[in-house]
Design an enzyme around this catalytic site. Sequence first.
Site, short mmCIF file in Angstrom:
data_model
loop_
_atom_site.label_atom_id
_atom_site.label_comp_id
_atom_site.label_asym_id
_atom_site.label_seq_id
_atom_site.Cartn_x
_atom_site.Cartn_y
_atom_site.Cartn_z
N HIS A 142 -2.40 -3.54 3.13
CA HIS A 142 -2.44 -2.12 3.50
C HIS A 142 -1.02 -1.58 3.70
O HIS A 142 -0.68 -0.50 3.20
CB HIS A 142 -3.27 -1.93 4.77
CG HIS A 142 -3.17 -0.55 5.36
ND1 HIS A 142 -4.03 0.47 5.01
CD2 HIS A 142 -2.28 -0.02 6.25
CE1 HIS A 142 -3.68 1.57 5.67
NE2 HIS A 142 -2.62 1.30 6.42
N GLU A 143 -0.18 -2.33 4.40
CA GLU A 143 1.20 -1.88 4.62
C GLU A 143 1.94 -1.82 3.28
O GLU A 143 2.76 -0.92 3.07
CB GLU A 143 1.92 -2.80 5.61
CG GLU A 143 1.31 -2.84 7.01
CD GLU A 143 1.04 -1.46 7.62
OE1 GLU A 143 1.76 -0.50 7.28
OE2 GLU A 143 0.09 -1.34 8.40
N HIS A 196 1.45 1.41 1.66
CA HIS A 196 2.38 2.46 2.09
C HIS A 196 3.71 2.36 1.32
O HIS A 196 4.30 3.37 0.96
CB HIS A 196 2.65 2.37 3.59
CG HIS A 196 1.49 2.82 4.43
ND1 HIS A 196 0.88 4.04 4.25
CD2 HIS A 196 0.84 2.22 5.47
CE1 HIS A 196 -0.11 4.16 5.15
NE2 HIS A 196 -0.16 3.07 5.88
ZN LIG Z 1 -1.37 2.58 7.42
#
Ligand SMILES: [Zn+2]
Length: 231
Positions: free
Chosen positions: A101-102, A105
């Site tokens: 998930h990171e 980003h």
């Molecule tokens: Zn996030």
Amino acid sequence: MFPFFWDPTYILVIIGIAISGLASAYVNSTFKKFDEVRSRKNVTGTQAAQFILQDSGITDVMVRPISGNLSDNYNSKDKTLNLSESTAQSMSVAAIGVAAHECGHAVQDQKNYIPMKIRHAIVPVANLGSTIAFPLILVGVLLSYNQTLIYLGIFAFSFALLFQLVTLPVEFDASRRAVKILSAGNLLTEEEVPMVKKVLFAAALTYVAAALSTFLQLLRLIILFGGRNRD
Ligand SMILES: [Zn+2]
């Protein structure tokens, strides 16, 4: 009477706190559940992040461990992908999901994803807004319901909600990218992907809860002070 801290509309604030509390409990229990499932391919959160970044052609982002629990974040300013201790060294399905998930980003940053840019631009305004909103309203009330100050306060607070709303597409998109990358099969097995989806969905719910809770607070301010003349 001073209808600001305790009045019937305070129930909206309490509902907001309850929603946020439930969402937070849900993400913690979901993470814990899938943190006990060790990934079949024996990769740590850090290794997963490094693999994904490399695979996405991102070479200028450093993966590093930080203290804290679920404090994982991507910092676009100094190009660091910070994984909490529970994620960095863990070989669990949950940890790989959070790391991915990171990375989502970082990929958004690489691709100049517009909602992320908007979110960054709003941060200082939202911080200022939530700092000055209540003092403005308070002074407005004390100055025998000065509508200008009260409206300015409510307007300032609305930027906090705007920030929460813009955060939603950024967070959902990062998770969508994470699931897509992980589904490619290098890091997770087919059975493990739905587990990651559950973890990331639970995490996304906390952002929805935060937005909802801020909306309820704004609604309360509008009910209490909006369009009312005390004369
Ligand atoms: Zn996030």
